[in-house]
Design a protein around this motif. Sequence first.
Motif, PDB file in Angstrom:
ATOM      1  N   ILE A   1       0.859  -1.200   0.000  1.00 31.42           N
ATOM      2  CA  ILE A   1       0.000   0.000   0.000  1.00 31.42           C
ATOM      3  C   ILE A   1       0.890   1.243   0.000  1.00 31.42           C
ATOM      4  N   GLU A   2       0.631   2.101  -0.947  1.00 34.32           N
ATOM      5  CA  GLU A   2       1.421   3.337  -0.986  1.00 34.32           C
ATOM      6  C   GLU A   2       0.537   4.501  -0.623  1.00 34.32           C
ATOM      7  N   TYR A   3       1.091   5.383   0.135  1.00 28.61           N
ATOM      8  CA  TYR A   3       0.309   6.536   0.539  1.00 28.61           C
ATOM      9  C   TYR A   3       0.980   7.784  -0.008  1.00 28.61           C
ATOM     10  N   VAL A   4       0.289   8.524  -0.818  1.00 27.57           N
ATOM     11  CA  VAL A   4       0.874   9.724  -1.424  1.00 27.57           C
ATOM     12  C   VAL A   4       0.658  10.877  -0.438  1.00 27.57           C
ATOM     13  N   GLU A   7       0.698  16.969  -1.430  1.00 27.81           N
ATOM     14  CA  GLU A   7      -0.425  17.474  -2.209  1.00 27.81           C
ATOM     15  C   GLU A   7      -1.790  17.255  -1.581  1.00 27.81           C
TER      16      GLU A   7
ATOM     17  N   ARG B  87      -1.453  -3.024  -6.419  1.00 23.67           N
ATOM     18  CA  ARG B  87      -1.040  -2.636  -5.058  1.00 23.67           C
ATOM     19  C   ARG B  87      -1.596  -1.259  -4.706  1.00 23.67           C
ATOM     20  N   LYS B  88      -1.770  -0.421  -5.715  1.00 24.64           N
ATOM     21  CA  LYS B  88      -2.237   0.945  -5.457  1.00 24.64           C
ATOM     22  C   LYS B  88      -3.705   0.983  -5.031  1.00 24.64           C
ATOM     23  N   GLY B  90      -4.855  -0.953  -2.643  1.00 26.94           N
ATOM     24  CA  GLY B  90      -4.912  -1.497  -1.273  1.00 26.94           C
ATOM     25  C   GLY B  90      -5.402  -0.467  -0.268  1.00 26.94           C
ATOM     26  N   GLY B  91      -6.056  -0.942   0.763  1.00 25.72           N
ATOM     27  CA  GLY B  91      -6.489  -0.063   1.856  1.00 25.72           C
ATOM     28  C   GLY B  91      -7.704   0.781   1.528  1.00 25.72           C
ATOM     29  N   GLU B 214      -3.496   8.106  -9.197  1.00 23.66           N
ATOM     30  CA  GLU B 214      -3.478   7.178  -8.063  1.00 23.66           C
ATOM     31  C   GLU B 214      -4.020   7.780  -6.775  1.00 23.66           C
ATOM     32  N   LYS B 215      -4.164   9.087  -6.730  1.00 25.49           N
ATOM     33  CA  LYS B 215      -4.725   9.706  -5.519  1.00 25.49           C
ATOM     34  C   LYS B 215      -6.208   9.357  -5.336  1.00 25.49           C
ATOM     35  N   LEU B 219      -5.800   3.685  -0.254  1.00 21.97           N
ATOM     36  CA  LEU B 219      -5.810   4.494   0.960  1.00 21.97           C
ATOM     37  C   LEU B 219      -5.940   5.987   0.641  1.00 21.97           C
ATOM     38  N   ASN B 220      -5.272   6.412  -0.434  1.00 23.70           N
ATOM     39  CA  ASN B 220      -5.300   7.843  -0.780  1.00 23.70           C
ATOM     40  C   ASN B 220      -6.686   8.326  -1.165  1.00 23.70           C
TER      41      ASN B 220
END
Lengths: 344, 262
Positions: A1-4, A7, B87-88, B90-91, B214-215, B219-220
């Motif tokens: 899991i990537e968190y940006v 911004e 993977r992006k 996830g969450g 991807e935002k 999770l984002n």
Amino acid sequence: IEYVEDEVVSIDKSLWKGIAVYVDHIDGVIHPVTYELIGKARELAAKINHPVYAIMMGSNISSQCHELLHYNVDKVFVYDHEKLERFKMEPYTAVFEDFVNTVKPTVILVGATPIGRQLAPRLATRLRTGLTADCTILDIKENTDLVQIRPAFGGNIMAQIITPNNRPQMATVRYKVMNAPERNPYETGEIIQCDIAPEKLDSRVDVLDIIPKEKEQFIEAADVLVVAGRGIKKPEDLGMLQELADLLGGQLACTRPMAEAGWMEAKRQVGLSGRTVRPKLIITCGVSGAVQFTAGMNNSEQIIAINKDESAPIFKTAHYGLIGDLYEIIPNLINQIKAGKGVI
Amino acid sequence: MNILVCIKQVPGTNKVEVDPVTGVLKRNGVESKMNPYDLYAIETALRIREKTGGTITVITMGPPQSAAVLREAFAMGVDHGALISDRKFGGADVLATSYTISQGVKLLGNFDLILCGKQTTDGDTAQVGPEISEYLNIPSVSNVSRIVEVQDDGLVIAMDMTTDIEVVKIQFPCLLSVDKDIFMPRLPSYIKKQATKDREIKVITLNDLEDKDEKHYGLNGSPTQVERIFPPDANTHQEIWNGSSMELTDQLYKKLRELKFV
Ligand SMILES: Cc1cc2nc3c(=O)[nH]c(=O)nc-3n(C[C@H](O)[C@H](O)[C@H](O)COP(=O)(O)OP(=O)(O)OC[C@H]3O[C@@H](n4cnc5c(N)ncnc54)[C@H](O)[C@@H]3O)c2cc1C
Ligand SMILES: Cc1cc2nc3c(=O)[nH]c(=O)nc-3n(C[C@H](O)[C@H](O)[C@H](O)COP(=O)(O)OP(=O)(O)OC[C@H]3O[C@@H](n4cnc5c(N)ncnc54)[C@H](O)[C@@H]3O)c2cc1C
């Protein structure tokens, strides 16, 4: 899991004010969860010094709106239009969206009824905000973030959820989870009539027919069960237990000997060779509590046992055990409940 | 008729535990299965296809191993399967999950009917269906207890409103969240399982979607954040009451009021 991390633009939370409650109703009959949510909204609002709003949409609902003013809301926003007579997802969402855009409440509470559970997610998506389902505990932080606690995995775990960077924050709550406030004898607050363009009230769903439902007769579906055991001496005495079950909005169930004697139907038997039940409340009357019986009911949320024998094994399973004679307690209780209902 | 069914892989049991030290769900060693409520959605699709012909596609969003639920659907008679996995993603909470699925649906083409289960046995929100329908701007109905009639331009269905049943006509394209027991789900067939074991599963990643920002995902893209999870208070509380019948009755009445049963 990537968190940006970068911004993420923080929103200005001070632009959003008020705790709004959706007035759940069918044909103008307000669902009691609405009052429970108004009570909770008042508590939350007091902590952050915000107003409490109710939003009601329907057709010919002015008396209902006045009724809401007896529950200490600051403003009732009303959309009264014939096209809003019965719940329909698209027009109801359009109206709700209009309300949010005009009033900008920081929190929206919706009852987890068949209507609320469809309407709330549709609205949350339109507003691109979060929605926490079936909250059992709600609290609010000084910065107006709503603390939402809910069960998941069939009640095996609890999750604490916040919506830190979106407004409004939305939550659904089931009936009988929060406390309803007392009804004030006088009205406070004001009613605000709202308009919406009628073309926004079109729907791709048409109601063809409404069929009243027969009361469900499965003991598995009941929220409240009153269980008759061999402490009941004759079949006629089942009448008082039935009356108690009716007063509590529940059903009558029994132990095996009662079913075997033909005093009650086999499908009402709880236990290993009967049905497994998990009601919110179960009151056993004259039941000894054999393991074959308790195996079918020991996951009930509240277990109350009445038995005159203090060594009866049922008292190991019960949350509240009354050592006493059911022939005295039950009639007294029925009278008290009836008297209490009269007062309200 | 082009039907899409949304299905999810969930832990085989919901008796999961929280690690008291880390506060993390102990998922290790827990087998997975198809969300049991989704079996009813698949069965509903199969019954409708029997009447109207057409194809059924199942879609799931999850890690690569969740393709197993698509294979299970093939063994029940479903035609196509797509896995949304990256993977992006996830969450994701409900909003991000529904957005991702609706993006995937747009990629797969046009559907007359989208079916969802009533709820899952893990997240348990029952929100994904209505949220997908909003993203796709189609009408939706939840608590569907019966398909009354399949018409050319839509469906007549029964919606369970607790106190009454509403019979409504909903136009295609639309989304339904179906109740448990709408139909008895069939068992997967061994023959179909063998016949479909090499059937291709379309894998959809972020790069395939129309919106590649991807935002907006995972999770984002999730407005809600789980701050902590913890075990519920078990009701181990026990009290024994003694006294005269009148005292016991008063105490019982007070308790019933406190618990909001009267
Ligand atoms: C294989 C097997 C399967 C079984 N499956 C089931 C099953 O599914 N369900 C089931 O219920 N049983 C089942 N049984 C039977 C079970 O073992 C018990 O015999 C049965 O549950 C007892 O029912 P009871 O509590 O109503 O009666 P009893 O055990 O006779 O208890 C009556 C109780 O009432 C109390 N009492 C009497 N008068 C009063 C009064 N005036 N006020 C208050 N209390 C009073 C007494 O103190 C006593 O504790 C099974 C048994 C076997 C062997
Ligand atoms: C403890 C816990 C609590 C949570 N609480 C919340 C919350 O309150 N609010 C929130 O926004 N998120 C919450 N989440 C996140 C949420 O569970 C996930 O976003 C999940 O992916 C979708 O929600 P659900 O499992 O509740 O599905 P539901 O909405 O219950 O599922 C309904 C139907 O939608 C379809 N569906 C659901 N998920 C998928 C999928 N991945 N692929 C294909 N079809 C699918 C199926 O047909 C299913 O029957 C929580 C997660 C956990 C672990």
